[in-house]
Scaffold this motif. Sequence first.
Motif, mmCIF file in Angstrom:
data_model
loop_
_atom_site.group_PDB
_atom_site.id
_atom_site.type_symbol
_atom_site.label_atom_id
_atom_site.label_comp_id
_atom_site.label_asym_id
_atom_site.label_seq_id
_atom_site.Cartn_x
_atom_site.Cartn_y
_atom_site.Cartn_z
ATOM 1 N N LYS A 1 0.779 -1.185 0.056
ATOM 2 C CA LYS A 1 -0.088 -0.108 -0.044
ATOM 3 C C LYS A 1 0.785 1.259 0.107
ATOM 4 O O LYS A 1 1.941 1.345 0.515
ATOM 5 N N GLN A 2 0.440 2.305 -0.658
ATOM 6 C CA GLN A 2 1.075 3.757 -0.629
ATOM 7 C C GLN A 2 0.767 4.259 0.776
ATOM 8 O O GLN A 2 -0.413 4.531 1.119
ATOM 9 N N ALA A 3 1.762 4.760 1.316
ATOM 10 C CA ALA A 3 1.615 5.260 2.733
ATOM 11 C C ALA A 3 2.757 6.068 3.050
ATOM 12 O O ALA A 3 4.044 5.446 2.991
ATOM 13 N N ASP A 4 2.899 7.130 3.960
ATOM 14 C CA ASP A 4 3.976 7.692 4.310
ATOM 15 C C ASP A 4 4.192 7.094 5.751
ATOM 16 O O ASP A 4 3.449 6.961 6.710
ATOM 17 N N ALA A 5 5.501 6.878 5.803
ATOM 18 C CA ALA A 5 6.146 5.931 7.105
ATOM 19 C C ALA A 5 5.758 6.917 8.110
ATOM 20 O O ALA A 5 5.923 6.438 9.343
ATOM 21 N N GLN A 6 5.606 8.301 8.003
ATOM 22 C CA GLN A 6 5.654 9.105 9.141
ATOM 23 C C GLN A 6 4.387 9.468 9.628
ATOM 24 O O GLN A 6 4.030 10.074 10.794
ATOM 25 N N ASN A 7 3.525 8.708 8.870
ATOM 26 C CA ASN A 7 1.787 8.901 9.414
ATOM 27 C C ASN A 7 1.216 7.553 8.774
ATOM 28 O O ASN A 7 0.631 7.615 7.750
ATOM 29 N N LEU A 8 1.219 6.430 9.735
ATOM 30 C CA LEU A 8 0.746 5.196 9.128
ATOM 31 C C LEU A 8 -0.628 4.945 9.628
ATOM 32 O O LEU A 8 -1.264 4.048 9.212
ATOM 33 N N GLN A 9 -1.217 6.239 10.082
ATOM 34 C CA GLN A 9 -2.821 5.973 10.800
ATOM 35 C C GLN A 9 -3.612 5.377 9.367
ATOM 36 O O GLN A 9 -4.472 4.611 9.904
ATOM 37 N N PRO A 10 -3.557 5.805 8.294
ATOM 38 C CA PRO A 10 -4.354 5.124 7.480
ATOM 39 C C PRO A 10 -4.369 3.774 6.892
ATOM 40 O O PRO A 10 -5.349 3.388 6.711
ATOM 41 N N VAL A 11 -3.040 3.176 7.332
ATOM 42 C CA VAL A 11 -2.804 1.895 7.145
ATOM 43 C C VAL A 11 -2.768 0.991 8.139
ATOM 44 O O VAL A 11 -2.651 -0.275 7.955
ATOM 45 N N ALA A 12 -2.410 1.326 9.273
ATOM 46 C CA ALA A 12 -1.740 0.566 10.413
ATOM 47 C C ALA A 12 -2.460 1.219 11.701
ATOM 48 O O ALA A 12 -1.899 2.018 12.319
ATOM 49 N N PRO A 13 -3.319 0.432 12.335
ATOM 50 C CA PRO A 13 -3.978 0.836 13.575
ATOM 51 C C PRO A 13 -2.844 0.743 14.722
ATOM 52 O O PRO A 13 -1.740 -0.086 14.423
ATOM 53 N N SER A 14 -2.978 1.263 15.902
ATOM 54 C CA SER A 14 -2.060 1.022 17.112
ATOM 55 C C SER A 14 -2.083 -0.375 17.405
ATOM 56 O O SER A 14 -3.093 -1.074 17.382
ATOM 57 N N SER A 15 -0.852 -0.987 17.644
ATOM 58 C CA SER A 15 -0.643 -2.227 18.506
ATOM 59 C C SER A 15 -0.839 -3.267 17.452
ATOM 60 O O SER A 15 -1.626 -4.473 17.762
ATOM 61 N N ARG B 1 17.976 12.447 6.339
ATOM 62 C CA ARG B 1 18.505 13.178 5.367
ATOM 63 C C ARG B 1 17.727 14.440 5.229
ATOM 64 O O ARG B 1 18.085 15.799 4.815
ATOM 65 N N GLY B 2 16.442 14.348 5.349
ATOM 66 C CA GLY B 2 15.522 15.542 5.563
ATOM 67 C C GLY B 2 15.513 16.163 6.820
ATOM 68 O O GLY B 2 14.700 17.268 6.973
ATOM 69 N N GLY B 3 16.108 15.582 7.809
ATOM 70 C CA GLY B 3 16.189 16.255 9.409
ATOM 71 C C GLY B 3 15.827 15.207 10.204
ATOM 72 O O GLY B 3 14.907 14.498 10.014
ATOM 73 N N LEU B 4 16.410 15.333 11.460
ATOM 74 C CA LEU B 4 16.109 14.147 12.448
ATOM 75 C C LEU B 4 14.700 14.256 13.032
ATOM 76 O O LEU B 4 14.143 13.332 13.507
ATOM 77 N N PRO B 5 13.864 15.554 13.062
ATOM 78 C CA PRO B 5 12.718 15.485 13.395
ATOM 79 C C PRO B 5 11.558 14.414 12.652
ATOM 80 O O PRO B 5 10.835 13.790 13.416
ATOM 81 N N GLY B 6 11.978 14.429 11.316
ATOM 82 C CA GLY B 6 11.203 13.479 10.559
ATOM 83 C C GLY B 6 11.585 12.317 11.005
ATOM 84 O O GLY B 6 10.548 11.234 11.000
ATOM 85 N N ALA B 7 12.747 11.805 11.345
ATOM 86 C CA ALA B 7 13.139 10.313 11.659
ATOM 87 C C ALA B 7 12.533 9.804 12.754
ATOM 88 O O ALA B 7 12.096 9.153 13.210
ATOM 89 N N TYR B 8 12.597 10.895 13.789
ATOM 90 C CA TYR B 8 12.018 10.725 15.238
ATOM 91 C C TYR B 8 10.558 10.447 14.969
ATOM 92 O O TYR B 8 9.805 9.619 15.798
ATOM 93 N N GLN B 9 9.813 11.084 14.163
ATOM 94 C CA GLN B 9 8.222 11.016 13.595
ATOM 95 C C GLN B 9 8.217 9.621 13.394
ATOM 96 O O GLN B 9 7.268 8.688 13.555
ATOM 97 N N LEU B 10 9.083 9.047 12.398
ATOM 98 C CA LEU B 10 9.058 7.629 11.926
ATOM 99 C C LEU B 10 9.211 6.900 12.983
ATOM 100 O O LEU B 10 8.412 5.868 13.073
ATOM 101 N N LEU B 11 10.195 6.933 13.794
ATOM 102 C CA LEU B 11 10.387 5.896 15.035
ATOM 103 C C LEU B 11 9.092 5.878 15.932
ATOM 104 O O LEU B 11 8.432 4.684 16.329
ATOM 105 N N SER B 12 8.358 6.818 15.903
ATOM 106 C CA SER B 12 7.307 7.170 17.022
ATOM 107 C C SER B 12 6.164 6.028 16.190
ATOM 108 O O SER B 12 5.528 5.609 16.867
ATOM 109 N N GLU B 13 5.918 6.557 14.832
ATOM 110 C CA GLU B 13 4.870 5.741 14.014
ATOM 111 C C GLU B 13 5.254 4.160 14.288
ATOM 112 O O GLU B 13 4.191 3.288 14.274
#
Length: 226
Positions: free
Chosen positions: A127-141, A157-169
Amino acid sequence: MAALRRTLGSLAGSCLADRRLWDRLHAQPRLGSVPTFDWFFGYEEIQGLLLPLLQEAQAACPLRVLDVGCGTSSLCTGLFTKCPHPVDVLGVDFSPVAVAHMNSLLEGGQGQPPLRPAHPASCLRFKQADAQNLQPVAPSSSFQLVLDKGTWDAVARGGLPGAYQLLSECLRVLGPRGTLIQFSDEDPDVRLPCLEQGSPGSTVTVQELGPLRGLTYFAYLVQSSH
């Protein structure tokens, strides 16, 4: 990111967090008859690490696996066609070109026969999805295992805040005692502090892989505490 920069060649100066770059790369013709392309390494090189983890987690049947930033890698297809344990694999990528290619491959396009599961209960989806916002394809837990092969590296490479958002998701979608594995060539002295800061309460460990294709890689394992 050394290996990735060498592979990208003249595109190394581009922002690896830019979807347009990956659309162009995934649209390029592939050499020979190989339908997938792997940064770092493919499924074959890391199945020795993955299979014991999958076997240990068989309380869930089939085991739900998410590959974030799957691209056109053999990681998802290898799990589906070669893993002897039942797995429900979802590959997500923000590039529609990559997702279209993998769905075509799954269904028997690219001059290849349709993919067949190694276990009759296994399934595979892209599925197409942004790994920094997985809500549309992946519920919690909702997943027992989340795989990230070079995605943190590219997003960072676009900045550590984006990487931390990826990790959070990635941590959000992990089920109880689930495991996130980041595959990278980044040194543990750099990556471990980032993961420990971004996943408080989780257990973070590292395993050295390789050398693979002449380079040393690392598997960073983050085990959910919830």
